[in-house]
Design an enzyme around this catalytic site. Structure first.
Site, PDB file in Angstrom:
ATOM      1  N   ASN A   1       0.664  -1.264   0.102  1.00 32.58           N
ATOM      2  CA  ASN A   1      -0.020  -0.051   0.047  1.00 32.58           C
ATOM      3  C   ASN A   1       0.919   1.427   0.011  1.00 32.58           C
ATOM      4  O   ASN A   1       1.509   1.434   0.917  1.00 32.58           O
ATOM      5  CB  ASN A   1      -0.889  -0.128   1.390  1.00 32.58           C
ATOM      6  CG  ASN A   1      -1.717   1.222   1.238  1.00 32.58           C
ATOM      7  OD1 ASN A   1      -1.778   1.948   0.516  1.00 32.58           O
ATOM      8  ND2 ASN A   1      -2.254   1.445   2.743  1.00 32.58           N
TER       9      ASN A   1
ATOM     10  N   LYS B   1       0.082   4.262  -0.348  1.00 33.73           N
ATOM     11  CA  LYS B   1      -0.524   5.491   0.239  1.00 33.73           C
ATOM     12  C   LYS B   1      -0.391   6.758  -0.556  1.00 33.73           C
ATOM     13  O   LYS B   1      -0.240   6.493  -1.677  1.00 33.73           O
ATOM     14  CB  LYS B   1      -0.147   5.871   1.603  1.00 33.73           C
ATOM     15  CG  LYS B   1       0.046   4.476   2.611  1.00 33.73           C
ATOM     16  CD  LYS B   1       0.022   4.771   4.240  1.00 33.73           C
ATOM     17  CE  LYS B   1       0.345   3.439   4.714  1.00 33.73           C
ATOM     18  NZ  LYS B   1      -0.213   3.575   6.177  1.00 33.73           N
TER      19      LYS B   1
ATOM     20  N   HIS C   1      -9.633   1.296   4.810  1.00 34.67           N
ATOM     21  CA  HIS C   1      -8.483   1.272   5.617  1.00 34.67           C
ATOM     22  C   HIS C   1      -8.577   2.265   6.769  1.00 34.67           C
ATOM     23  O   HIS C   1      -9.315   3.333   6.433  1.00 34.67           O
ATOM     24  CB  HIS C   1      -7.319   2.143   4.605  1.00 34.67           C
ATOM     25  CG  HIS C   1      -6.151   1.932   5.239  1.00 34.67           C
ATOM     26  ND1 HIS C   1      -5.622   3.007   6.062  1.00 34.67           N
ATOM     27  CD2 HIS C   1      -4.804   1.036   4.998  1.00 34.67           C
ATOM     28  CE1 HIS C   1      -4.213   2.494   6.544  1.00 34.67           C
ATOM     29  NE2 HIS C   1      -3.817   1.410   5.715  1.00 34.67           N
TER      30      HIS C   1
ATOM     31  N   GLU D   1      -6.724   4.486   7.918  1.00 35.29           N
ATOM     32  CA  GLU D   1      -6.714   6.136   7.450  1.00 35.29           C
ATOM     33  C   GLU D   1      -8.122   6.743   6.895  1.00 35.29           C
ATOM     34  O   GLU D   1      -8.296   7.875   7.118  1.00 35.29           O
ATOM     35  CB  GLU D   1      -5.642   6.138   6.699  1.00 35.29           C
ATOM     36  CG  GLU D   1      -4.326   6.177   7.346  1.00 35.29           C
ATOM     37  CD  GLU D   1      -3.010   5.811   6.824  1.00 35.29           C
ATOM     38  OE1 GLU D   1      -3.157   5.609   5.413  1.00 35.29           O
ATOM     39  OE2 GLU D   1      -1.930   5.098   7.304  1.00 35.29           O
TER      40      GLU D   1
ATOM     41  N   GLU E   1      -5.627  -4.944  10.455  1.00 39.74           N
ATOM     42  CA  GLU E   1      -4.733  -4.335  10.690  1.00 39.74           C
ATOM     43  C   GLU E   1      -4.903  -3.154  12.064  1.00 39.74           C
ATOM     44  O   GLU E   1      -5.812  -2.506  11.982  1.00 39.74           O
ATOM     45  CB  GLU E   1      -4.651  -2.970   9.502  1.00 39.74           C
ATOM     46  CG  GLU E   1      -4.262  -3.719   8.236  1.00 39.74           C
ATOM     47  CD  GLU E   1      -3.716  -2.513   7.505  1.00 39.74           C
ATOM     48  OE1 GLU E   1      -2.635  -2.861   6.713  1.00 39.74           O
ATOM     49  OE2 GLU E   1      -4.240  -1.552   7.291  1.00 39.74           O
TER      50      GLU E   1
ATOM     51  N   GLY F   1       2.149   2.223  10.852  1.00 36.55           N
ATOM     52  CA  GLY F   1       2.955   3.192  10.610  1.00 36.55           C
ATOM     53  C   GLY F   1       3.959   3.833  11.933  1.00 36.55           C
ATOM     54  O   GLY F   1       4.293   4.725  11.854  1.00 36.55           O
TER      55      GLY F   1
ATOM     56  N   SER G   1       3.268  -2.309  10.222  1.00 36.45           N
ATOM     57  CA  SER G   1       4.571  -2.101  10.577  1.00 36.45           C
ATOM     58  C   SER G   1       5.182  -3.603  10.134  1.00 36.45           C
ATOM     59  O   SER G   1       6.213  -4.008  10.796  1.00 36.45           O
ATOM     60  CB  SER G   1       5.081  -1.559  11.939  1.00 36.45           C
ATOM     61  OG  SER G   1       4.610  -0.408  12.136  1.00 36.45           O
TER      62      SER G   1
HETATM   63  C1  PEP Z   1      -0.897  -0.003   5.758  1.00 37.36           C
HETATM   64  O1  PEP Z   1      -1.054   1.327   5.626  1.00 37.36           O
HETATM   65  O2  PEP Z   1      -1.779  -0.619   5.431  1.00 37.36           O
HETATM   66  C2  PEP Z   1       0.165  -0.215   6.630  1.00 37.36           C
HETATM   67  C3  PEP Z   1       0.254  -1.524   7.214  1.00 37.36           C
HETATM   68  O3  PEP Z   1       1.315   0.421   6.744  1.00 37.36           O
HETATM   69  P1  PEP Z   1       2.793   0.148   7.574  1.00 37.36           P
HETATM   70  O4  PEP Z   1       2.857  -1.071   7.145  1.00 37.36           O
HETATM   71  O5  PEP Z   1       3.574   1.455   7.178  1.00 37.36           O
HETATM   72  O6  PEP Z   1       2.476   0.148   9.188  1.00 37.36           O
END
Ligand code: PEP
Length: 250
Positions: free
Chosen positions: A11, A13, A96, A98, A167, A173, A211
């Site tokens: 992803n 972003k 997601h 976000e 998630e 992040g 992460s």
């Molecule tokens: C994501 O945005 O779906 C995500 C898992 O980000 P990160 O791996 O940076 O934590």
């Protein structure tokens, strides 16, 4: 460990540029030829045409990061599922954290987006996950089950076509990762919920995201109910993403 091939989804972003994307795919193409993998990159909508062309000769599928809950019409700034299909989009992330957090997306809207994706022949990657406060209050299970239930309810038997991504919001992040045991615990809950909704369907992939990186990917993927990863930050670094794909292809 499951015998189903792992699915690794990047992803990006709101990252990328025409030149950076081209350089990334050049590196990826050289690297992925050595092993079989199931992978996709979810890129910003403006780069779909470029990435469609660049990824065409690779085993990496194209994905979007969102789509409209509407079919067509006066919805300025929105991109429909059918438009994504024009660019051979295979996967679309929906719900997601976000988008839930910064754009106020509700469970019902996420469910409708999943519906739109499925109707257009796109596999929705349905994100669910609890905040830190919810985890600390012992609400993890009820939150993820509520989020997934909305999608199950709206999509009936088509539910067997979705991908789920667990998630935990506190891990996205932040550099904090759920332990493999924490991830497995929630994945098992989601697995049971999916089975109850579609008892005879083949196993639906449940990805872990938060992460995930080249150092922790192996221990997470080794969990019985972790079928792959949704990778944010680490999917922007070609060598890191490649080494994660190599681990997934073991
Ligand atoms: C994501 O945005 O779906 C995500 C898992 O980000 P990160 O791996 O940076 O934590």
């Amino acid at each position: 460990m499951s015998k189903t091939p792992k699915l690794m989804v990047g992803n990006w972003k709101m990252h990328g540029s025409l030149s950076a994307n081209a350089a990334f795919v050049a590196g990826l193409t050289a690297g992925v030829s050595g092993f079989a993998c199931r992978a996709a990159l979810c890129v910003p909508a403006v780069y779909l045409a470029q990435m469609q062309a660049l990824l065409a000769a690779t085993p990496v599928a194209l994905g979007a990061q969102d789509l409209s809950a509407h079919d067509v019409g006066a919805y300025t700034g929105e991109v429909s599922a059918q438009m994504l299909r024009d660019f051979s989009v295979r996967y679309a992330i929906v719900g997601h954290s976000e988008r839930r957090q910064y754009h106020g997306e509700t469970d019902a809207q996420v469910a409708t987006k999943a519906q739109r994706a499925l109707a257009a022949g796109i596999t929705p990657i349905v994100c669910v996950g609890e905040s830190l406060a919810e985890r600390e209050a012992g609400l993890t299970e009820s939150v993820v089950k509520r989020q997934l239930a909305a999608v199950i309810h709206a999509n009936g038997h088509c539910i067997s076509e979705i991908v789920v991504a667990y998630e935990p919001v506190w891990a996205i992040g932040t550099g904090l990762t759920a332990t493999p045991e924490q991830a497995q615990q929630v994945h098992a809950v989601l697995r049971a919920q999916l089975r109850a909704a579609s008892a005879h369907a083949p196993r639906m992939p449940i990805l872990y995201g938060g992460s995930m990186n080249a150092s922790n990917v192996a221990s997470l993927l080794d969990q019985a109910d972790v079928d792959g990863g949704l990778v944010g930050g680490a999917s922007l670094k070609g060598p890191d993403f490649l080494s994660m794909l190599a681990v997934a292809a073991r």
